[in-house]
Enzyme design. Structure first.
Site, PDB file in Angstrom:
ATOM      1  N   LYS A   9     -12.221  13.117 -97.073  1.00 42.17           N
ATOM      2  CA  LYS A   9     -12.168  12.355 -95.827  1.00 42.17           C
ATOM      3  C   LYS A   9     -10.799  11.727 -95.578  1.00 42.17           C
ATOM      4  CE  LYS A   9     -14.113   8.023 -97.688  1.00 42.17           C
ATOM      5  NZ  LYS A   9     -12.948   7.154 -97.438  1.00 42.17           N
ATOM      6  N   ASP A  10      -9.944  11.648 -96.618  1.00 45.85           N
ATOM      7  CA  ASP A  10      -8.608  11.073 -96.448  1.00 45.85           C
ATOM      8  C   ASP A  10      -7.595  12.089 -95.926  1.00 45.85           C
ATOM      9  OD1 ASP A  10      -9.480   8.620 -97.401  1.00 45.85           O
ATOM     10  OD2 ASP A  10      -8.826   9.004 -99.461  1.00 45.85           O
ATOM     11  N   ARG A  13     -15.066   2.700 -88.510  1.00 42.68           N
ATOM     12  CA  ARG A  13     -16.335   3.385 -88.225  1.00 42.68           C
ATOM     13  C   ARG A  13     -17.523   2.530 -88.657  1.00 42.68           C
ATOM     14  NH1 ARG A  13     -19.653   5.564 -91.737  1.00 42.68           N
ATOM     15  NH2 ARG A  13     -18.086   5.347 -93.369  1.00 42.68           N
ATOM     16  N   ARG A  14     -17.449   1.954 -89.863  1.00 41.07           N
ATOM     17  CA  ARG A  14     -18.546   1.121 -90.346  1.00 41.07           C
ATOM     18  C   ARG A  14     -18.630  -0.190 -89.561  1.00 41.07           C
ATOM     19  NH1 ARG A  14     -16.500   2.188 -96.109  1.00 41.07           N
ATOM     20  NH2 ARG A  14     -17.602   4.069 -96.764  1.00 41.07           N
ATOM     21  N   ARG A  64      -9.737  -4.814 -97.750  1.00 42.96           N
ATOM     22  CA  ARG A  64      -9.047  -3.770 -98.502  1.00 42.96           C
ATOM     23  C   ARG A  64      -9.295  -4.006 -99.980  1.00 42.96           C
ATOM     24  NH1 ARG A  64      -4.404  -0.880 -97.356  1.00 42.96           N
ATOM     25  NH2 ARG A  64      -4.858  -0.027 -99.421  1.00 42.96           N
ATOM     26  N   ARG A 102     -13.686  -5.158-104.138  1.00 42.54           N
ATOM     27  CA  ARG A 102     -14.616  -5.391-103.024  1.00 42.54           C
ATOM     28  C   ARG A 102     -15.958  -5.925-103.521  1.00 42.54           C
ATOM     29  NH1 ARG A 102     -13.433  -0.727 -98.465  1.00 42.54           N
ATOM     30  NH2 ARG A 102     -11.249  -0.398 -98.962  1.00 42.54           N
ATOM     31  N   CYS A 153      -8.642   9.764 -89.550  1.00 44.18           N
ATOM     32  CA  CYS A 153      -9.700   9.402 -90.489  1.00 44.18           C
ATOM     33  C   CYS A 153     -10.095   7.928 -90.378  1.00 44.18           C
ATOM     34  CB  CYS A 153      -9.278   9.729 -91.920  1.00 44.18           C
ATOM     35  SG  CYS A 153      -7.808   8.845 -92.490  1.00 44.18           S
TER      36      CYS A 153
END
Length: 309
Positions: free
Chosen positions: A79-80, A127-128, A145, A151, A240
């Site tokens: 996805k990156d 997106r989230r 980040r 996280r 992305c």
């Protein structure tokens, strides 16, 4: 021919875990020893939000190392990768995909709907953020980040300042942390990023023997699904980090395998979203993605993408 293959990888715990999985698979398939070579990328050096860093920030240094012959192949989180190909490089394998869904880690083992109004939830993807806002749950969504441990510590650590975070389930599974997930989010609520959970094994196109060796790791259903999802993303001309989601599932149909592709474009504030789907055969994966993107554009997706800042 007996020298170890040099596998380029980012130095994060997740990148190393992914690369070790691929290294083991390469060794099993070819008998060649594989050594990991850590490469620092621009994304690793910056604490700025991913949206500001731009597309390909985690892969350009790895690709430079490939073209400079400092490594023999690289492993990327698919996805990156920018949707445009890179001259002289080839995606030799797309191994079997991990569960592509998003996952919630919340205090006190809560699910998303159990979070109280005003709860603060962190995630790094627009997106989230957009999809969480679209749910109308009165949550405060903030961009964050950091690696997985950083996280998660913001929810479960002694200095926790968030009520929950949303991460990719695939990364947690590869790190052996899936047991700390409090809810795996249904794609009907949170559609994944294109190619989420998939890996791309990339080498120089001119290294024919290595291209053929790495092909042993390729998983055709995963490659077809990812091809459809990324064709949608490319046709929308979105990066992305854009609020675009796509998820392709392959299932047995009456006349053989079929792809069911869902796509969504969401405004960053979550007020507007478009969700459509298409089906077809794995052989037509790219065309299915392009066609669904065209459907979304016809429905006004460009106005939602244009609002991204």
């Amino acid at each position: 021919m007996n020298a170890p293959l040099r596998l380029g990888t980012r130095g994060s715990a997740l990148a190393l875990a992914q690369s070790r999985l691929v290294a083991a698979a390469v060794h099993a398939a070819t008998g060649r020893e594989v050594e990991l070579v850590e490469i620092v990328t621009a994304g690793d050096r910056s604490s700025a939000p991913v949206l500001r860093l731009g597309v390909g920030v985690f892969v350009s240094a790895l690709r430079d190392a490939l073209t400079d012959h400092r490594i023999d192949f690289a492993v990327h989180s698919y996805k990156d990768l920018p949707t445009a190909g890179h001259p002289g490089l080839h995606i030799a394998a797309v191994p079997p995909r991990e569960d592509p869904r998003d996952a919630l880690i919340a205090r006190d083992g809560r699910t998303l709907t159990e979070l109280p109004a005003g709860a603060v939830i962190g995630t790094g993807a627009l997106r989230r953020i957009a999809q969480l806002r679209a749910l109308g749950l009165q949550l405060e969504v903030v961009p964050i980040r950091g690696n997985v441990d950083t996280r998660m510590a913001r929810v479960l650590g002694p200095a926790a300042d968030l009520d929950a975070v949303v991460l990719a389930r695939a990364g947690l599974a590869r790190l052996g942390r899936a047991g700390e997930i409090t809810e795996t989010l249904d794609p009907m609520l949170m559609l994944p990023a294109p190619a989420q959970g998939a890996l791309a094994v990339e080498c120089r196109a001119e290294d024919i023997d290595l291209v053929e060796s790495l092909a042993a790791l390729d998983h055709a259903p995963t490659r077809a699904a990812v091809t459809a999802e990324r064709a949608l993303l490319a046709t929308l001309e979105a990066g992305c980090s854009a609020p675009v989601a796509a998820y392709a599932e392959i299932a047995e149909g009456d006349d053989g395998d079929e792809i069911y592709l869902r796509g969504a474009v969401i405004s960053p504030d979550g007020v507007r979203d478009l969700r459509l789907s298409r089906t077809g055969t794995p052989a037509d994966a790219a065309e299915i993605g392009k066609a669904l993107a065209a459907d979304l554009l016809d429905a006004g997706a460009d106005t939602l993408l244009g609002s991204t800042e």
